[in-house]
Scaffold this motif. Structure first.
Motif, PDB file in Angstrom:
ATOM      1  N   GLY B 441      28.987   5.718 -30.517  1.00  0.00           N
ATOM      2  CA  GLY B 441      30.183   4.782 -30.402  1.00  0.00           C
ATOM      3  C   GLY B 441      31.568   5.429 -30.324  1.00  0.00           C
ATOM      4  O   GLY B 441      32.606   4.730 -30.170  1.00  0.00           O
ATOM      5  N   GLY B 442      31.758   6.647 -30.062  1.00  0.00           N
ATOM      6  CA  GLY B 442      32.862   7.399 -29.955  1.00  0.00           C
ATOM      7  C   GLY B 442      33.733   7.605 -31.405  1.00  0.00           C
ATOM      8  O   GLY B 442      33.362   7.164 -32.440  1.00  0.00           O
ATOM      9  N   SER B 443      34.506   8.688 -31.128  1.00  0.00           N
ATOM     10  CA  SER B 443      35.419   9.058 -32.439  1.00  0.00           C
ATOM     11  C   SER B 443      36.631   8.849 -32.281  1.00  0.00           C
ATOM     12  O   SER B 443      37.622   9.200 -33.023  1.00  0.00           O
ATOM     13  CB  SER B 443      35.053  10.362 -32.560  1.00  0.00           C
ATOM     14  OG  SER B 443      35.613  11.040 -31.426  1.00  0.00           O
ATOM     15  N   LYS B 468      34.005  -9.674 -32.271  1.00  0.00           N
ATOM     16  CA  LYS B 468      32.982 -10.559 -31.194  1.00  0.00           C
ATOM     17  C   LYS B 468      33.641 -10.208 -29.768  1.00  0.00           C
ATOM     18  O   LYS B 468      32.656  -9.540 -28.837  1.00  0.00           O
ATOM     19  CB  LYS B 468      32.854 -11.897 -31.274  1.00  0.00           C
ATOM     20  CG  LYS B 468      31.645 -12.453 -30.777  1.00  0.00           C
ATOM     21  CD  LYS B 468      31.397 -13.951 -31.085  1.00  0.00           C
ATOM     22  CE  LYS B 468      30.503 -14.896 -29.984  1.00  0.00           C
ATOM     23  NZ  LYS B 468      31.120 -14.850 -28.571  1.00  0.00           N
ATOM     24  N   VAL B 469      34.669 -10.647 -29.425  1.00  0.00           N
ATOM     25  CA  VAL B 469      35.248 -10.424 -28.437  1.00  0.00           C
ATOM     26  C   VAL B 469      35.434  -9.090 -27.955  1.00  0.00           C
ATOM     27  O   VAL B 469      34.850  -8.511 -26.697  1.00  0.00           O
ATOM     28  CB  VAL B 469      36.711 -11.013 -28.206  1.00  0.00           C
ATOM     29  CG1 VAL B 469      37.155 -10.611 -26.793  1.00  0.00           C
ATOM     30  CG2 VAL B 469      36.565 -12.703 -28.323  1.00  0.00           C
ATOM     31  N   LEU B 470      35.628  -8.012 -28.527  1.00  0.00           N
ATOM     32  CA  LEU B 470      35.999  -6.712 -28.567  1.00  0.00           C
ATOM     33  C   LEU B 470      34.730  -6.101 -28.457  1.00  0.00           C
ATOM     34  O   LEU B 470      34.483  -5.005 -27.539  1.00  0.00           O
ATOM     35  CB  LEU B 470      36.946  -6.205 -29.446  1.00  0.00           C
ATOM     36  CG  LEU B 470      38.396  -6.569 -29.452  1.00  0.00           C
ATOM     37  CD1 LEU B 470      39.014  -6.033 -30.670  1.00  0.00           C
ATOM     38  CD2 LEU B 470      38.866  -6.065 -28.287  1.00  0.00           C
ATOM     39  N   PRO B 474      32.903  -3.026 -22.498  1.00  0.00           N
ATOM     40  CA  PRO B 474      32.080  -1.998 -22.114  1.00  0.00           C
ATOM     41  C   PRO B 474      32.835  -0.779 -22.604  1.00  0.00           C
ATOM     42  O   PRO B 474      32.140   0.302 -23.020  1.00  0.00           O
ATOM     43  CB  PRO B 474      32.226  -1.665 -20.655  1.00  0.00           C
ATOM     44  CG  PRO B 474      33.245  -2.594 -20.210  1.00  0.00           C
ATOM     45  CD  PRO B 474      33.567  -3.679 -21.252  1.00  0.00           C
ATOM     46  N   ALA B 475      34.037  -0.625 -22.929  1.00  0.00           N
ATOM     47  CA  ALA B 475      34.661   0.690 -23.450  1.00  0.00           C
ATOM     48  C   ALA B 475      34.879   0.568 -25.049  1.00  0.00           C
ATOM     49  O   ALA B 475      34.925   2.071 -25.398  1.00  0.00           O
ATOM     50  CB  ALA B 475      36.227   0.561 -23.099  1.00  0.00           C
ATOM     51  N   VAL B 476      34.416  -0.196 -25.556  1.00  0.00           N
ATOM     52  CA  VAL B 476      34.078  -0.200 -27.032  1.00  0.00           C
ATOM     53  C   VAL B 476      33.049   0.042 -27.636  1.00  0.00           C
ATOM     54  O   VAL B 476      31.832  -0.212 -27.097  1.00  0.00           O
ATOM     55  CB  VAL B 476      34.694  -1.726 -27.443  1.00  0.00           C
ATOM     56  CG1 VAL B 476      34.421  -1.658 -28.838  1.00  0.00           C
ATOM     57  CG2 VAL B 476      36.186  -1.991 -27.135  1.00  0.00           C
ATOM     58  N   LYS B 545      34.255   4.276 -26.741  1.00  0.00           N
ATOM     59  CA  LYS B 545      33.121   5.006 -26.104  1.00  0.00           C
ATOM     60  C   LYS B 545      33.767   5.998 -24.899  1.00  0.00           C
ATOM     61  O   LYS B 545      33.302   7.191 -24.619  1.00  0.00           O
ATOM     62  CB  LYS B 545      32.218   4.077 -25.449  1.00  0.00           C
ATOM     63  CG  LYS B 545      31.052   3.689 -26.384  1.00  0.00           C
ATOM     64  CD  LYS B 545      30.008   3.081 -25.809  1.00  0.00           C
ATOM     65  CE  LYS B 545      30.123   1.844 -24.932  1.00  0.00           C
ATOM     66  NZ  LYS B 545      29.056   1.065 -24.800  1.00  0.00           N
ATOM     67  N   ASP B 546      34.661   5.296 -24.321  1.00  0.00           N
ATOM     68  CA  ASP B 546      35.342   5.931 -23.264  1.00  0.00           C
ATOM     69  C   ASP B 546      36.914   6.244 -23.582  1.00  0.00           C
ATOM     70  O   ASP B 546      37.682   5.468 -23.536  1.00  0.00           O
ATOM     71  CB  ASP B 546      35.398   5.071 -21.940  1.00  0.00           C
ATOM     72  CG  ASP B 546      35.888   6.004 -20.781  1.00  0.00           C
ATOM     73  OD1 ASP B 546      36.778   6.964 -20.954  1.00  0.00           O
ATOM     74  OD2 ASP B 546      35.745   5.216 -19.484  1.00  0.00           O
TER      75      ASP B 546
END
Lengths: 270, 750
Positions: B441-443, B468-470, B474-476, B545-546
Motif C-alpha cells: 500500500g505504499g510508504s 470509504k471515499v479515499l 486508485p492511487a491510495v 501506492k503511486d
C-alpha cells in the motif's frame, strides 16, 4: 497507563505484606519493619494521577481503589473518577487460589460487563503482572535482602537495602532507601538484569491512615519510568482501613436492561 | 605595477595555495542532507503542519523491514520477524516498532472478552499455516503487514524519531539484521531508507565515476595541448575553486544536498574554460614566428585575456546569482557557492595561472605544430567558418527551427520530485520501493488532522466516510484512522448479532471508555498512532501506492474538496505534499531564475559593448540552447526535478563564456583591419579551438555519468553533455552566423 497501574498495584502490594515487626537490624528486619507500618489488609484508597509522557504532555486520572480478601480469594476494584467521560468505568481483579482468576470490566456508557480470564497473558495485558507477582511470590521469604552502605536523603540517614527475588534468575534487583529514624521507605530504585535503572520511585508526605492511626501512608508517590520515558505523580487523597468491606462491595453496578448474559456469567464466576 | 603578479609570484602562489588548504581543512564539517523537507523554507505551510503533526503523534516517518520468501506464513519466518520487531523496537532513534504481533484479536465468547494478541501462538504445520492465513485475511490490524494476495511478503514498521540520523539508524538496523540470519530475503523500505540509499548512491557513484570523469578530462586536455602544463594548470584552477566553494559551504554551515552535486560540475564546466583560453593563447604565442620569452608570454596572455575573462566571469556570476530567486534553499545556496567558486577561478586564471606558468619554459614550436596536426581541429573549424560565412541565413533559420522544435518538446516536460524514482534497474532499493507500493500500500503518507472532540461519534462517522471515499481511489494504498480501532474494540463489547457490533458507538463516553480500557491493557501505542495523548487530536492516514507528483497533486485536491466543509479538520499535511510544493517551487524558481539570468546577461553585455544589440545577440543563442535543452528533456522523458532544473544554470554560465570569448576575439581581429570572413576564420581557429577543448573535455568527462545506475547522476551526465554540446554549436555556428549576417557595429573599432 500500564505503568501507572503497575505503580498503583506495586504500592498496594507493598501495603498487603504480612510482616513481622522486629527490633533487629538486619536487612530483612528493616524491610519488614518498614512495610509493616504501612496499611495491610482491607482498605480503600482515593487517588489522582498525573501521567506525563516523554513529550511532557500530562494526562490526569482519578481512581477509587478497594482491596479486600475473602478467605483465599483476593479482590481489587478500581473505579475511574477522572476524566469525566470515563467516570464509573470499573475493573475488578479476582484472584482465586489454584485456578485462573477473572478480570471484569464494566463500562457505564453501555452498561456492559465483560470479562477476561486472568491468565498470565491477560493479566500482562491489563498491566497487572506486578499484582500477580506481588500476590503470589512477594512473600518476604521468597526475597533475598542485602544491606548496602547507608545513604543520606535530604539530610536524613537511610538504610539501603537491596532486594532480589530468590526464584528469579534474571538478576533484576531493587534498592530501597529506608529512613533510619522512622523506618519509612522513601525511595525505591529498580534495575534490570543489565544493571540499568528502569524505574525510580520517591515516596513522601507520610500521613496516618484513617481508622488505623498506627499505620502510615505516603500521600505523594512519584514514579519515573525510564524505559517508557514517563513520569507518574500519584496523589493519595484518602486512605482508609476498611475492615467492613464485603463481597457486595465488589459487585459491579447493574442497570436496568443490562445484558443478563454478562451478569449471570459474572455471578457464576464469583 | 601592471604585472605585480609576476614580480610577487611566489607570495601570490603561497597566498592562494594557503586559502585553498585553509578551505580544505573545513571539509570535515560538511554533512550530506538528502531530506527533501529541508529543501523548502521552514515557514512553508506543509513543513509547519508536518512539524505540528510530529509533535502530536511522534515521528511520522517509518522504515519498513520486509521478509520475502515463497511463503512467509511459517514458523521460522514469523519467529524471525518477532525477534526482529522486539530488538529493532529497542533501538535508539525508533519511537516504536509495529508488527503483526501487535495486532489484537478482539471478540466475545460466553460473556468473556477475548482480547488476545494476534499470532500469540505460531502454528507448526501446513494446516495451521492455512488457518492462520485465513485469520490474517480477516484481521485488518494484521493483514496490512502481509502481501495478502500471495503471502510472499511480511513486514514490520519502525516509526522513526524525526531528529535521529538516517545513517546511524540504518547502520544499527543492519547490525540487528545480521544478528538474526534466516532464509528469507530482507528488504528495507520507507523514506528514511530511500534517503540513506540516495546518500550512499551519490557517494558510491561519485567515488568511482567522478574520478573517471576527471581522468578522461585530463586525457582530453593532454590530447589537446600535448603538454602537462596544459593539463595541470586549468585543472588546478578548477580543483582550487571547488575546494574554496566547499570550504565556504562548510564555513556557513550549509549541508550537501542532492543538488549540491551540481556545483562541482558547474565549476568544472565553467572555471575550466578560463584556464584553457589562457593555455591556448600561450601556445598560440609560443608558435609565432618570433616566439617571446615565457615571462613575456605570461604578460601578453594577461594583457590579451584579462578583460574577456573578467567580463565572462562577472557575467556568469550575475547569471548564476539568478538562482537566488529560488525559494528552494539549496538552489539559492548553490548559486552563492558557485558564484564564489567562479570568482576565485577568475583570480586564479588571470593571476595565479600566469604566475605559475612563468616558472616554466615555453613549449617548442615543432611540438605545437604536431599538436595541431593531431587535433586536426583547424580543418573542421575552417569548414565551419566557410559554412557560417557563406550560409549564415540558413544556419540562423535552422537554429530557429530547432528552437521551435525545442518549444514543442517543452510541452512534454514532466515535473516530478518523487525521490523514489531516482533508482533504476534491479537494485534492492528499487525492488523494495516497488514491493511496498504494489503489495503493502505504499510508504508515503498524507494525513488529515482533526482537532476537538475527536472521539465523538459525529467526527468518527465523518472519518469513516472519508476513509470509504479515499479507499476507492486508485492511487491510495491504505487508509487508517481511529475508526478501525474503535470498531474492532466494539467487537469485544457486543455480540456478533447485537446492534453495536463492529460499529462506531453512539456516545462519546462509550468511545472514550473503550479506548480507556484498551489503553489500560498496555496498548497506548496502538492508539497513539491515530489519537493523541489527551484525545484532542486525531488523524486519518492515507498511504500512496503511486508517489508521483501528478497523482499526489490530484489526490490532495480530492482530499481538500472532501473535507472543505468539515469544521473539525485542522489541515492536510504529509511528506508527499512537500514534494508537490517542491515541484511548484522548482517550476516557479526555474522561470524566475532563468528570466533574471537572461536580464542580467543582456544588461551586462549591453553595458560592456555599449550596445543593446550586443545584449540581444548574446541572449538569443543562449535562448535557443535552453529551448533545445528543455525540448530534449521533454522528448526523452527526463523529468524536471530539483536537480535537472538547475542544469540550465550551467548552460548560462558556459554559454555566456563561449559567447564573450568569441565576440571579444572577433572584435580584436576586426580591429586589425580584416574583413568579417577573415575575422571569423581567425577567431574560430584560435579562440574556437579553446572553446572546443573546453567543451570536449567536459563532454567526454561527464559522459561517464550516464553509466550510473542512479537516475539523477545519469540524467546529470546526459544533460551536461546536451548543454555543453548545444552551447558549443551556438558559439561556433550560430553566433558567427549572426555576426556575419548582422555585422553589428559594436564589434567595429571606432
Amino acid at each position: 497507563m500500564q505503568n501507572s497501574v503497575k505503580t498503583i498495584i506495586f504500592i498496594i502490594s507493598l501495603l498487603l505484606f504480612h510482616v513481622l515487626l522486629s527490633a533487629q537490624e538486619d536487612p530483612r528486619q528493616i524491610y519488614d519493619r518498614a512495610t509493616g507500618q504501612m496499611l495491610s489488609g482491607n482498605m480503600e484508597i482515593m487517588m489522582e494521577l498525573d501521567i506525563k509522557d516523554k513529550k511532557g504532555r500530562v494526562k490526569e486520572k482519578g481512581f477509587e481503589v478497594l482491596v479486600a480478601s475473602f478467605g483465599d480469594v483476593e479482590k481489587t476494584k478500581m473505579s475511574w473518577q477522572k476524566p469525566e467521560a470515563a467516570k464509573g468505568t470499573t475493573v475488578i481483579f479476582t484472584e482465586l487460589p489454584d485456578e485462573t482468576g477473572v478480570i471484569e470490566v464494566y463500562t457505564p456508557s453501555n452498561g456492559k460487563i465483560r470479562k477476561l480470564k486472568a491468565t498470565p497473558e491477560n493479566m500482562a495485558m491489563v498491566g497487572s503482572e506486578a499484582q500477580m507477582t506481588g500476590m503470589t511470590s512477594r512473600d518476604p521469604d521468597d526475597l533475598m535482602f542485602t544491606h548496602l552502605p547507608s545513604q543520606e536523603i535530604e539530610g536524613k540517614p537511610c538504610h539501603r537495602i537491596e532486594v532480589k527475588d530468590k526464584n528469579s534468575t534474571d538478576q533484576a534487583r531493587g534498592e530501597l532507601l529506608v529512613e533510619m529514624d522512622t523506618y519509612r521507605i522513601v525511595q525505591i530504585t529498580v534495575f534490570d538484569k543489565n544493571g540499568t535503572k528502569t524505574s525510580f520511585v520517591t515516596l513522601s508526605d507520610f500521613q496516618p491512615v484513617e481508622g488505623m492511626e498506627t499505620k502510615v501512608q505516603p500521600m505523594r508517590i512519584i514514579t519515573e519510568d525510564y524505559e517508557n520515558k514517563k513520569q507518574t505523580e500519584m496523589r493519595v487523597l484518602k486512605v482508609a482501613s476498611r475492615t467492613d468491606l464485603t463481597e457486595d462491595d465488589f459487585l459491579l453496578p447493574l442497570r436496568a436492561g443490562d445484558v443478563a448474559e454478562s451478569s449471570s456469567t459474572f455471578r457464576n464466576a464469583d | 605595477m601592471k604585472f605585480w603578479f609576476i614580480k610577487y609570484r611566489l607570495s601570490l602562489l603561497i597566498a592562494l595555495l594557503g586559502i585553498t588548504i585553509g578551505s580544505l581543512t573545513l571539509f570535515p564539517r560538511l554533512e550530506i542532507d538528502p531530506d527533501l523537507d529541508n529543501y523548502v523554507p521552514v515557514e512553508m505551510d506543509n513543513r509547519v503542519n508536518m512539524n505540528h503533526m510530529d509533535s502530536i503523534f511522534g515521528g511520522s516517518e517509518m522504515i519498513l523491514v520486509m521478509l520475502k520468501d515463497e511463503d512467509v506464513v511459517k514458523r521460522s519466518t514469523l519467529k524471525r520477524l518477532k525477534n526482529l520487531s522486539e530488538e529493532l523496537g529497542n533501538l535508539e532513534g525508533i519511537d516504536r516498532s509495529v508488527s503483526p504481533f501487535d495486532a489484537q484479536t478482539i471478540s466475545t465468547e460466553d460473556g468473556f472478552i477475548i482480547m488476545e494478541p494476534f499470532m500469540e501462538n505460531i502454528p507448526g504445520d501446513q494446516a495451521g499455516y492455512n488457518e492462520l492465513k485465513s485469520e490474517i485475511l480477516g484481521n485488518r490490524m494484521a493483514s496490512r503487514f502481509f502481501s495478502t494476495d500471495d503471502f510472499e511478503l511480511v513486514s514490520l514498521m519502525l516509526m522513526k524519531d524525526s531528529d535521529y540520523s538516517d545513517d546511524l539508524l540504518i547502520t544499527a538496523i543492519d547490525s540487528v539484521l545480521l544478528e538474526h540470519p534466516g532464509t528469507e530475503e530482507v528488504l528495507l523500505g520507507g523514506l528514511p531508507y530511500v534517503r540513506y540509499s540516495i546518500t550512499g548512491n551519490i557517494k558510491k557513484d561519485l567515488k568511482v565515476l567522478l574520478p573517471v570523469a576527471l581522468l578522461l578530462m585530463i586525457f582530453m586536455l593532454f590530447a589537446s595541448f600535448r603538454e602537462w602544463k596544459g593539463v595541470f594548470m586549468p585543472f588546478s584552477v578548477v580543483i582550487m575553486s571547488m575546494i574554496l566553494s566547499f570550504g565556504v559551504m562548510a564555513l556557513l554551515g550549509w549541508n550537501i544536498s542532492l543538488i549540491t552535486v551540481l556545483m562541482p560540475i558547474m565549476l568544472i564546466a565553467i572555471a575550466n574554460d578560463y584556464g584553457i583560453h589562457m593555455i591556448a593563447r600561450y601556445q598560440e604565442l609560443a608558435q609565432s614566428e618570433n616566439p617571446p620569452s615565457m615571462l613575456e608570454i605570461c604578460r601578453q596572455i594577461y594583457t590579451d585575456l584579462k578583460r574577456p575573462i573578467i567580463i565572462a566571469g562577472l557575467t556568469t556570476i550575475g547569471g548564476i546569482l539568478g538562482l537566488l530567486t529560488h525559494t528552494m534553499i539549496p538552489a539559492a545556496q548553490i548559486g552563492v557557492l558557485t558564484a564564489i567558486g567562479i570568482g576565485f577561478s577568475l583570480i586564479l586564471s588571470i593571476w595565479f595561472l600566469p604566475a605559475m606558468l612563468s616558472y616554466f619554459q615555453p613549449v617548442g614550436k615543432v611540438r605545437v605544430k604536431k599538436i595541431r596536426r593531431v587535433m586536426s581541429a583547424d580543418k573542421w573549424l575552417r569548414k565551419i567558418s566557410h559554412m557560417v560565412t557563406n550560409h549564415p541565413k540558413q544556419v540562423i533559420i535552422t537554429s530557429v527551427l530547432v528552437g521551435v522544435l525545442g518549444i514543442t518538446g517543452i510541452f512534454f516536460i514532466k515535473v516530478d520530485t518523487n525521490i523514489e524514482g531516482y533508482f533504476l534497474g534491479n537494485s534492492k532499493v528499487s525492488r523494495s520501493i516497488k514491493l511496498i507500493n504494489e503489495k503493502l500500500g505504499g510508504s508515503q503518507f498524507i494525513s488529515i488532522l482533526f482537532s476537538g472532540e475527536v472521539l465523538s461519534p459525529e467526527i468518527l462517522q465523518r472519518m469513516e466516510y472519508y476513509e470509504k471515499v479515499l479507499s476507492e481511489d486508485p492511487a491510495v494504498g491504505t487508509v487508517s484512522s481511529p475508526v478501525t480501532l474503535v470498531k474492532e474494540l466494539s467487537k469485544g463489547f457486543y455480540n456478533v448479532d447485537e446492534e453495536g457490533y463492529n460499529q462506531i458507538p453512539s456516545t462519546l463516553n462509550e468511545v472514550y471508555q473503550f479506548i480507556e480500557i484498551f489503553t489500560m491493557g498496555g496498548n497506548e501505542e496502538a492508539v497513539e498512532q491515530f489519537v493523541d495523548y489527551n484525545y484532542e487530536n486525531s488523524r486519518l492516514l492515507v498511504s500512496l501506492k503511486d508517489g508521483s507528483n501528478m497523482e499526489g497533486k490530484r489526490l490532495l485536491k480530492k482530499m481538500q474538496e472532501l473535507v472543505k466543509d468539515d469544521p473539525d479538520v485542522s489541515f492536510i499535511a504529509g511528506s508527499s505534499l512537500t514534494k508537490i510544493q517542491l515541484a511548484d517551487m522548482v517550476v516557479s524558481g526555474q522561470i524566475k531564475s532563468l528570466m533574471l539570468a537572461m536580464v542580467v546577461v543582456f544588461v551586462l553585455l549591453a553595458l560592456i559593448f555599449r550596445s543593446g544589440r550586443a545584449g540581444f545577440i548574446s541572449v538569443l543563442p543562449l535562448s535557443v540552447a535552453i529551448l533545445v535543452l528543455f525540448g530534449l528533456m521533454g522528448f526523452f522523458g527526463i523529468t524536471l526535478d530539483i536537480a535537472t532544473a538547475l542544469i540550465s544554470s550551467i548552460m548560462i554560465g558556459v554559454g555566456i563564456d563561449y559567447t564573450i570569448h568569441y565576440l571579444w576575439r572577433f572584435k580584436e581581429e576586426l580591429a586589425k583591419g580584416v574583413g568579417h570572413k577573415e575575422a571569423t576564420l581567425k577567431t574560430l581557429t584560435t579562440t574556437g579551438r579553446g572553446i572546443i577543448i573546453n567543451a570536449l573535455s567536459v563532454i567526454i568527462g561527464f559522459m561517464v555519468l550516464t553509466l550510473s545506475n542512479f537516475a539523477p547522476l545519469r540524467f546529470f551526465g546526459a544533460l551536461v553533455v546536451i548543454s555543453i554540446t548545444t552551447c558549443l554549436i551556438c558559439a561556433l555556428v550560430l553566433i558567427p552566423s549572426i555576426v556575419v549576417l548582422v555585422k553589428p557595429r559594436f564589434l567595429e573599432t571606432k
